[in-house]
Design an enzyme around this catalytic site. Sequence first.
Site, PDB file in Angstrom:
ATOM      1  N   ASP A  60       0.709  -1.165  -0.058  1.00  0.00           N
ATOM      2  CA  ASP A  60       0.053  -0.040  -0.051  1.00  0.00           C
ATOM      3  C   ASP A  60       0.664   1.156   0.075  1.00  0.00           C
ATOM      4  O   ASP A  60       2.107   1.268   0.371  1.00  0.00           O
ATOM      5  CB  ASP A  60      -0.979  -0.136   1.206  1.00  0.00           C
ATOM      6  CG  ASP A  60      -2.275   0.622   0.946  1.00  0.00           C
ATOM      7  OD1 ASP A  60      -2.346   1.430   0.080  1.00  0.00           O
ATOM      8  OD2 ASP A  60      -3.083   0.431   1.893  1.00  0.00           O
TER       9      ASP A  60
ATOM     10  N   ASP B  78     -10.613   1.780  -3.315  1.00  0.00           N
ATOM     11  CA  ASP B  78     -11.408   1.560  -1.855  1.00  0.00           C
ATOM     12  C   ASP B  78     -13.085   1.518  -2.052  1.00  0.00           C
ATOM     13  O   ASP B  78     -13.555   1.197  -1.269  1.00  0.00           O
ATOM     14  CB  ASP B  78     -10.811   2.652  -0.991  1.00  0.00           C
ATOM     15  CG  ASP B  78      -9.497   2.178  -0.510  1.00  0.00           C
ATOM     16  OD1 ASP B  78      -9.012   1.000  -0.544  1.00  0.00           O
ATOM     17  OD2 ASP B  78      -8.970   2.960   0.123  1.00  0.00           O
TER      18      ASP B  78
END
Length: 734
Positions: A473, A543
């Site tokens: 990430d 997301d």
Amino acid sequence: MITVSKDKTFSLTNRYFSYVFRVSPEGILEHLHYGGVLSDPLNVTAHHLRTQREVSSHFQGSQYFNLSDTPQEFPCFGTSDYRFPALHGRNSDGNTVFTLYYKSHDIVKDKPALKGLPSARGGDSETLIIKLEDPLHKLGVELHYTIYEDYGVLARSAKFQNNGEKNIQLQHAFSSSLDLPQNDYEILHLHGTWSREFNEERIDVPKGRFVIDSSRGTSSAAHNPFIAIMDKGTTEDVGRVYATTLVYSGNFALSVERGEFEDVRLLAGINPFNFHWRLKPGQSFQTPEALHVYAQRGLRSMSHLWHDFIRDRVSPTRFRHVPRSSYLNTWEAAYFDIDEDKVLDLADTAKSIGAQMLVLDDGWFEGRKDDTSSLGDWIADKDRFPSGIPSLASKVKAKGLKFGIWFEPEMVNPKSILYEKHPDWALHVPGRKPSLGRNQLTLDLTRDDVIDYLFEQIDDILSCGDIDYVKWDMNRNMTEVGSAGISNNRQREVSHRYILGLYKLLSRLTQKYPDIVFENCASGGNRFDLGMLSFMPQGWISDMCDPVGRMDIINGASYLYPLDVTAAYIGPSPNHQNGRVSSVQTRFMAGVFCAARGVSLSTADIEAHKDEIRHWVSLANATSADMVGGTFDRLVKNQNEVCWQYTTRDKSTIYVVYFHILSAPNLPFRRAHLVGLDPQSKYILQENGEAYQGDALMGSGMPMPYVATGQVRDDVRYMDKGDFSSHLFVFEKK
Ligand code: GLA
């Protein structure tokens, strides 16, 4: 594929396109043609006319030749071309005038790799290397053009070399420049932000300059590094398309300029804004690779060309056509409220729904109870994970699951052991308070000591041998981009040097752990590009897991990216990002054609819909081999409906998913026209055994389900009444 005439006309021609240019009598590289395949490419006539133009400046005294209307291969500024140049810089005399003349060329089999940068792999390819030089300041530029036998992609890059005795400061160091002839063009590009990535925008090519770029340190969700210039009115099936992307993850620019004579210049490469690179005598600078596609028949053909190439030549070979495991990810199941017992519970839940892997997301490392601390300290939290990650991984594996784990290696929280010890390891500029993003700073990946530290920390965990997957990430855009390890007059090199450092770290890790599936994530799609996807076989595209939001994102991304490189999961409802309530089915369907599919729900949420979730996870498992290597097609996309087709690699199974967004009564009857079927074959619809002829499914179309208003009849296929409904058709070829 590559041919050269005696008078130095160069052709790169395969069965997809011809690309032709020549050395002009003045010694400049003049572009002649990019587009449809030519049977005699070396004899193509220039569309550019050598004629007197008023007001224009004539190139070095030549009466009928000025560079401002000449299509070129690698334009410079200051000698009669006023458009944005591919090369711009400051020479030792302090001015910015360069002229690049042809010096020599070479044709090599295959494709040389680019030093320090990822690039498309070669194989069945040839590369034309053209050497240019500015004779006054001895700045050499090496242009690489690679053409493949079986792909409609042209790969280009440039390497600058200071052959002189004094410093040269590069300011524009583009990878490629493409001058297209005058035409009524439109642009397609993909823009967005967090949780709303990959929105498509189509605009007419304006007069002047239109630029998409990034100065955020990542390629970013604001503009994916992709642009298509196409005939006005191009549809999925009609229209010529010139599309470009970069194998790069940092500050890029794609600039389209429609000049005074209507011709269109596309520049692709590192963003010249806030970029300088000092080239000392003997030094060279390698640009990232630009990839170009010419598609003759609309956006569908463009996407097919990209998908095949990315899958075969960009994405890591190790995972080509390898089915991905279904998974349960802890993030939206527990967020930071996670410990060893919960992970083991969730592993049991994962097992009970048939998922094949448990992914431990954020929250597992020393002191990480929320997003205010601990990034940089990659050791398991002693209180919540007392037996450590290797032992947890082996316990999860003992349950018959794979194990995956989350890292955000490039970041450091000011509240961390690492930052206390090494404040200089974060990007910063002297005397300024740093701007935080999600409470964190970016580590200085231009430094080898930082890269070594990260490698060791990650290696410590991965070396246990029980890690099957890593989610990598990166959750902020960069600010105060400065490095304590780099001299003052090189600070504008930091952004690019950062990306070189990142690639170095990724190469080391992925080479040491070739069997681990690395998933690229940057708050979702904030760095979804072919640079990252060269190291990682898949990416967390957004997301946003609400199906309506996700549908748009996947539809947009699919212009460039094959869904083989995407992951999706069934998230909570109401959705945590936009509050929308939707069925488990439609949440699954939005990602049904992604290679990696999973669930991120708490045990309680799963219990509430267990049978249904088990059903969809078992479908994910049963179709995992189908969802790699096949063909994805956009069939319908309007405000209220989306319909996609996915055809397996052996063409024996056709999946069609249809979404109806907002319900309404008394709707028109809708059909979707399938594509790419064998017209003569029969296709059997799995749900009822009905046979359909291939030509009918394509020519006449397949009726889509109808929202029932009155009496329901047996022989009509209905959607669920209500919003956000979906239906999956599965046809088997007979
Ligand atoms: C980012 C990612 C999410 C999740 C969180 C964890 O937002 O996109 O999927 O991993 O970080 O902090």
